[in-house]
Design a protein around this motif. Structure first.
Motif, PDB file in Angstrom:
ATOM      1  N   PRO A 137       0.831  -1.204   0.000  1.00  0.00           N
ATOM      2  CA  PRO A 137       0.000   0.000   0.000  1.00  0.00           C
ATOM      3  C   PRO A 137       0.864   1.252   0.000  1.00  0.00           C
ATOM      4  O   PRO A 137       2.079   1.175   0.179  1.00  0.00           O
ATOM      5  N   ASN A 138       0.227   2.367  -0.200  1.00  0.00           N
ATOM      6  CA  ASN A 138       0.918   3.637  -0.075  1.00  0.00           C
ATOM      7  C   ASN A 138       1.251   3.849   1.400  1.00  0.00           C
ATOM      8  O   ASN A 138       0.429   3.568   2.266  1.00  0.00           O
ATOM      9  N   LEU A 139       2.450   4.331   1.668  1.00  0.00           N
ATOM     10  CA  LEU A 139       2.888   4.518   3.051  1.00  0.00           C
ATOM     11  C   LEU A 139       2.999   5.997   3.387  1.00  0.00           C
ATOM     12  O   LEU A 139       3.096   6.848   2.496  1.00  0.00           O
ATOM     13  N   VAL A 140       3.005   6.290   4.670  1.00  0.00           N
ATOM     14  CA  VAL A 140       3.054   7.689   5.125  1.00  0.00           C
ATOM     15  C   VAL A 140       4.449   8.297   4.913  1.00  0.00           C
ATOM     16  O   VAL A 140       5.426   7.586   4.695  1.00  0.00           O
ATOM     17  N   PHE A 141       4.508   9.609   5.032  1.00  0.00           N
ATOM     18  CA  PHE A 141       5.763  10.366   4.986  1.00  0.00           C
ATOM     19  C   PHE A 141       6.607   9.927   3.773  1.00  0.00           C
ATOM     20  O   PHE A 141       6.074   9.805   2.678  1.00  0.00           O
ATOM     21  N   ASP A 142       7.913   9.721   4.034  1.00  0.00           N
ATOM     22  CA  ASP A 142       8.813   9.278   2.961  1.00  0.00           C
ATOM     23  C   ASP A 142       9.049   7.767   3.009  1.00  0.00           C
ATOM     24  O   ASP A 142      10.034   7.271   2.492  1.00  0.00           O
ATOM     25  N   HIS A 143       8.118   7.031   3.620  1.00  0.00           N
ATOM     26  CA  HIS A 143       8.337   5.595   3.795  1.00  0.00           C
ATOM     27  C   HIS A 143       8.318   4.803   2.492  1.00  0.00           C
ATOM     28  O   HIS A 143       8.953   3.750   2.400  1.00  0.00           O
ATOM     29  N   ASN A 144       7.604   5.303   1.484  1.00  0.00           N
ATOM     30  CA  ASN A 144       7.658   4.614   0.180  1.00  0.00           C
ATOM     31  C   ASN A 144       9.064   4.641  -0.392  1.00  0.00           C
ATOM     32  O   ASN A 144       9.566   3.638  -0.899  1.00  0.00           O
ATOM     33  N   GLU A 145       9.669   5.789  -0.292  1.00  0.00           N
ATOM     34  CA  GLU A 145      11.041   5.968  -0.763  1.00  0.00           C
ATOM     35  C   GLU A 145      12.001   5.020  -0.023  1.00  0.00           C
ATOM     36  O   GLU A 145      12.908   4.435  -0.607  1.00  0.00           O
ATOM     37  N   MET A 146      11.737   4.866   1.270  1.00  0.00           N
ATOM     38  CA  MET A 146      12.575   3.976   2.078  1.00  0.00           C
ATOM     39  C   MET A 146      12.458   2.535   1.598  1.00  0.00           C
ATOM     40  O   MET A 146      13.450   1.825   1.461  1.00  0.00           O
TER      41      MET A 146
END
Lengths: 245, 245
Positions: A137-146
DNA sequence: TCAAAAGTGTTCAAGCTACACCCATGA
DNA sequence: TCATGGGTGTAGCTTGAACACTTTTGA
């Protein structure tokens, strides 16, 4: 109050480096698991603010009297109940606005665990769920980038060093290991060449047992040769010829 | 005062994550250079407290409204006068007592620069000197550990990716490049095989010029093919077969 | 006895290593 | 013309990729 505690008091009167900003230091963990078919992530359905109700990585703050390394282990332990988990530091994330509530620097790391060994009650208590990488799923803050970076780094490291084993049970078969590599790189591999390549590393020990769960020919169960694993860990092994592109 | 500035104000009344500690975030840089013979480090003879008079890495604190990435560039610019310097994050160092004055987490990175291109006046102003790796002095705090790790990482990365070029001038010869690799790995290499290996990457462009400084046969000056450099950077190149041990 | 999965062998091409020889330059 | 350093070639070995056949198992 000890000398040391004096020094690290954050009230202004004790500050020695007067002009620079103090800020929160978060630790965010990307936990990978493998269920035999797919690579999975242990993600949190947030029941707390900010961004309550959304998905995120497991994280926590570094405390005043806590070594960074210990904090990382603490966070992994609180989530999985496991000690001595394999992890690598990924990168520090430090955009000014990355956390909407307050300036927070996050030091991000990824961990590889045996998905069957973790404490499910602890995960439930943290509202954590195993999610296949393909459905993430889409994650909060910059967590997708992580997560993007973690996957890239996992592929990079697993191509050169025997870290994949960290995702498997103590005893495993070569076909299981192959499925793991196929999941990590999302690509099919040749059975014969894979087997020869793995065995040529001499990292595996034949346990003499066979995988009884198989409906057809039972595969040999191997375990890692811990001595060789440690001594050869940093040597290049080239499990994948060029997986970095 | 903007909304954002409200959030990142470190005074207690604005704090949202109330219970965790705020701390200083330092950035420490290991700057590598190559003078044609030896690998060198740009080190600071400290004329400030703490540990005044001793040797250390160049560092600085992350400021309140500064992105982490920008702070890294700022610190490198203040030391060398160079922008767009090649650097990689190494690791975060976070032992409780690592800085005697106050709890400080250091995010450590290493940079590779062309030793002839940096601003010598700026270095002088910072009291910075180029020191050969072989004569490196004892450094303050945990900086020795940082340099050890940086050298290990440099060897790891340079064995697989074309980062060595960052240490050379724009135009360079293959023998110069070989001397660089020999310095990085502290080992002699075969001229013929090295040359063939480098040229087989197709990363070099013959400039048509020759090295006029030579007293004997003048070597061909090459430059990096920037397009191929960027597109192939993450592909494995195996400049050294197994330099990681 | 048959289908499915696991184990092993062979061939060919490419790459690596360890070598030797020739060329350009200035003293 | 000679010493020094730079460019290129080759033979033998190792490694990796592509591919086929045999074995084990339970239904």
């Amino acid at each position: 109050m000890s000398q040391t505690q004096n020094y690290i008091d954050t009230t202004a009167m004790f500050r020695k480096y007067a002009h620079s900003a103090r800020m929160l230091l978060a630790l965010d963990s990307i936990v990978f698991g493998f269920d035999g078919e797919e690579l999975k992530l242990l993600l949190i359905k947030r029941n707390f603010e900010p961004e309550k109700g959304k998905w995120s990585l497991m994280g926590g703050f570094l405390e005043e009297n806590e070594d960074l390394e210990l904090a990382t282990n603490r966070i992994l332990y609180d989530l999985t109940g496991l000690k001595d988990v394999y992890f690598e530091e990924l990168k520090a994330f430090g955009k000014v606005d990355r956390d909407p509530l307050e300036r927070t620097i996050s030091i991000c790391f990824f961990a590889l665990i045996n998905i069957h060994a973790h404490d499910q009650d602890l995960a439930k208590a943290q509202n954590a769920f195993w999610i296949s990488l393909k459905d993430r799923p889409n994650l909060v803050f910059d967590h997708n980038e992580m997560v993007d970076l973690a996957l890239e780094r996992l592929r990079y490291r697993a191509a050169l060093h025997p870290i994949g084993f960290e995702l498997l049970p103590e005893k495993f078969t070569i076909p299981q290991l192959q499925k793991l590599y196929e999941a990590i790189y999302d690509t099919p591999l040749d059975r014969r060449n894979f087997s020869r390549k793995i065995l040529s590393t001499k990292l595996l020990i034949d346990t003499g047992e066979k995988n009884e769960n198989s409906a057809t020919k039972k595969a040999i169960l191997y375990k890692l040769d811990q001595t060789k694993y440690q001594s050869q860990f940093n040597a290049f092994h080239y499990f994948m010829s060029d997986a970095s592109r």
